[in-house]
Enzyme design. Structure first.
Site, PDB file in Angstrom:
ATOM      1  N   LYS A 206       0.826  -1.222   0.000  1.00 31.20           N
ATOM      2  CA  LYS A 206       0.000   0.000   0.000  1.00 31.20           C
ATOM      3  C   LYS A 206       0.860   1.272   0.000  1.00 31.20           C
ATOM      4  O   LYS A 206       0.762   2.125   0.881  1.00 31.20           O
ATOM      5  CB  LYS A 206      -0.969   0.011   1.187  1.00 31.20           C
ATOM      6  CG  LYS A 206      -2.011  -1.106   1.146  1.00 31.20           C
ATOM      7  CD  LYS A 206      -3.013  -0.964   2.286  1.00 31.20           C
ATOM      8  CE  LYS A 206      -4.091  -2.034   2.215  1.00 31.20           C
ATOM      9  NZ  LYS A 206      -3.595  -3.387   2.525  1.00 31.20           N
ATOM     10  N   PHE A 207       1.691   1.386  -1.029  1.00 35.55           N
ATOM     11  CA  PHE A 207       2.545   2.565  -1.175  1.00 35.55           C
ATOM     12  C   PHE A 207       1.685   3.826  -1.183  1.00 35.55           C
ATOM     13  O   PHE A 207       0.603   3.849  -1.771  1.00 35.55           O
ATOM     14  CB  PHE A 207       3.340   2.488  -2.480  1.00 35.55           C
ATOM     15  CG  PHE A 207       4.389   1.411  -2.497  1.00 35.55           C
ATOM     16  CD1 PHE A 207       5.542   1.547  -1.748  1.00 35.55           C
ATOM     17  CD2 PHE A 207       4.216   0.266  -3.257  1.00 35.55           C
ATOM     18  CE1 PHE A 207       6.520   0.560  -1.768  1.00 35.55           C
ATOM     19  CE2 PHE A 207       5.187  -0.726  -3.282  1.00 35.55           C
ATOM     20  CZ  PHE A 207       6.343  -0.585  -2.524  1.00 35.55           C
TER      21      PHE A 207
END
Length: 601
Positions: free
Chosen positions: A430-431
């Site tokens: 989940k950059f």
């Protein structure tokens, strides 16, 4: 001329005296200067934008000069011409063209040559097209336009009915209609096939297919009970595009039915050509389903022509205009056949991202759309679990930053299991940072995610730069992809409808890196080449103490359109993870099989 004369003299085709005479003539005799008297000129766009700059600079000191750009005489790209004209607004007067939809700027003029009261062609091949108004009058004269009280397919009552079935008895009307539609069809360059909506549009589509030299497909209203039992007849390939031809659009339902059957065969439909748009919501319904129409007439235009030529009374015209303002067709909801009803193996051929292609093919071969979320902190336990359930999954989802004993050896063994059992690895990172930081997080540090994860998850919050960072970090690595978070399954999350739409739009600009979306609803996106990854699934609906909402396989696949379903604790915490994985695999695949069969009741 100078070069031509010199060549002819050098090769003794003319005498030196003749050459001298011609050179003297060229120096002394000049043509009248157009810029001194021509208010406007016509010009091709073939040489590029420089020709407009040249004409513009030549008019320095002369205020009122303009250019009509030829938009449709040749096979040049109309869009490029319009773009070229838009960059030079002060010199452009308008376009020489045949179609009302060639340009939209109301401050420009459409100059149309080749018009007579009747169709004709002179000895030099100049074609004079009958204007649309003459076609409208002919349609009235042959009783293709009727007035009274009629019921449309969508269930609404109408004082005017358009019945094109009769035109097959009038070859001159068929020919004229084909010519006028050909002008519209010619503006659509990127399509492989033509398909008429059965049955009225079939003869028109046939004539157009021959005229534009594009293969036609035939859609049946019902499949044959024998033979191949096909709904679409003709030769085609998955991923090819089809242009639809229809006579009348009220709600757009007939067009969408045809789109649905074409999509089932893996064909892409983006545009439809319509003879009459009744202006009762059909255009909006179709556009909401990503089908865009061009029409020969609107109902308003048709009625105005008939009133002007005294084919109908002013009272009837007023009645119909009032009806058009007040009565709208019912909204046709998106059937989503272009995605959720297409089998995975056909969708693989529509994917631009290589990881998406792989996943579609793995799911088809293994008959599983189960993704296992291994939220464990021990590498030993993760590997032991995958040894037991690897053959039942298509994807494993990791959270590498929660592992307490991470080593490079763990990654090597994880990849070996992925190869042995034929599943891919998704690192649920989940950059969400700026591009440069994300690039470092992806490639560097302890985990070096880019070296082993087939795909990762990412927020769209930082903007398009995050996708560019991930894409550039994959240079030299072929099979990498990104699942963008468009929705979350946690209760009370802050993702809005606007945020979701912007996320999908952002993805469409970066097709090669996008594998799909993490989302909960089938209407989040429509591209059949992308995957919907849906977390929060258990065999029974539930909600945990931290607000995580769990839905059933039936709900997420049949109702919400999930392609890959993420299961975590339902398998990880089971007494027999292997047996539970089989249960989930079978339940999820059964729902998918039911979905593509079309039998959702």
């Amino acid at each position: 001329m100078t070069e031509l004369i010199d060549i002819l003299e050098k090769h003794k085709k003319i005498t030196k005296e003749m050459s001298i005479k011609l050179h003297k003539y060229l120096r002394e005799v000049k043509a009248p200067v157009t810029k001194e008297w021509g208010d406007c000129v016509t010009s091709h766009s073939l040489p590029g934008e420089g020709i407009l700059k040249a004409l513009s600079s030549a008019c320095t000191g002369i205020e009122n000069r303009g250019v009509f750009l030829l938009a449709e005489l040749s096979s040049e790209n109309t869009e490029k011409k319009l773009n070229m004209a838009s960059k030079n607004p002060n010199i452009i007067t308008g376009f020489v063209c045949q179609n009302k939809d060639t340009f939209k700027d109301p401050g420009l003029l459409q100059l149309t040559p080749g018009v007579q009261l009747e169709s004709a062609k002179d000895d030099l091949g100049q074609v004079y097209n009958t204007p649309e108004k003459n076609l409208a009058i002919k349609l009235f004269d042959i009783d293709a336009v009727k007035f009274g009280e009629f019921k449309t397919k969508s269930g609404t009552m109408t004082p005017v009915y358009f019945d094109l079935r009769v035109i097959v008895s009038y070859p001159d009307v068929m020919e004229l209609l084909t010519v006028l539609l050909y002008d519209i069809v010619s503006n659509h360059k990127k399509y492989d096939h033509i398909c008429g909506v059965p049955y009225t549009a079939l003869p028109i589509a046939t004539l157009l297919s021959v005229k534009v030299k594009k293969p036609m497909l035939l859609r049946r209203k019902e499949a044959k009970a024998y033979g191949t039992k096909k709904m679409i007849e003709g030769h085609y390939k998955v991923g090819e595009t089809c242009l639809i031809i229809e006579d009348v659009v009220t709600s757009g339902s007939s067009v969408l039915e045809t789109v649905k059957d074409l999509n089932k065969e893996g064909l892409i439909v983006k545009n439809a050509i319509i003879i009459l748009d009744r202006e009762q919501g059909g255009r909006m319904n179709l556009e909401s389903n990503n089908v865009y129409i061009d029409s020969l007439f609107t109902m308003t235009e048709l009625i105005d022509i008939l009133e002007k030529h005294k084919k109908i009374t002013k009272e009837m015209s007023i009645k119909i205009h009032k009806y058009l303002r007040e009565v709208k067709a019912p909204v046709t909801k998106d059937s989503f056949e272009d995605r959720i009803r297409i089998p995975f193996e056909k969708r693989a051929e529509l994917s631009k991202n290589l990881v998406a292609k792989q996943l579609f093919n793995i799911m088809s071969i293994k008959k599983t759309n189960l993704c296992l979320s291994v939220d464990l902190t021990s590498t030993v336990k993760i590997l032991e679990l995958l040894e037991k359930v690897g053959e039942y999954i298509c994807l494993v989802k990791t959270h590498v930053d929660i592992i307490e004993d991470f080593t490079s050896d763990f990654i090597s063994r994880l990849k070996q299991l992925a190869d042995r059992f034929n599943f891919l690895i998704l690192e649920d990172r989940k950059f969400a940072d700026i591009g440069n930081t994300v690039s470092l997080q992806y490639q560097k540090g302890l985990y070096k995610i880019s070296e082993w994860a087939d795909c990762v998850t990412s927020h769209s919050l930082p903007g398009e730069g995050i996708l560019k960072a991930l894409s550039s970090a994959c240079t030299g690595i072929e099979n990498r992809g990104v699942f963008l978070l468009a929705e979350m399954s946690s209760e009370g999350n802050l993702i809005s409808a606007e945020y979701r739409e912007e996320t999908v739009n952002m993805a469409s600009k970066n097709p090669n890196i996008i594998t799909g979306f993490v989302c909960q609803n089938k209407d989040t996106f429509k591209d059949p080449g992308l995957l919907q990854l849906t977390p929060g699934v258990q065999l029974e609906s539930a909600k945990d103490d931290l607000g995580q909402v769990y839905n059933t396989p039936e709900k997420v696949i049949l109702e919400n359109g999930a392609d890959i379903v993420v299961v975590g604790r339902g398998i990880v915490n089971a007494k027999s993870p292997e047996a539970q994985a089989v249960v989930y695999r079978d339940a999820l695949w059964k729902c998918y099989s039911k979905r593509i069969s079309g039998k959702l009741e």
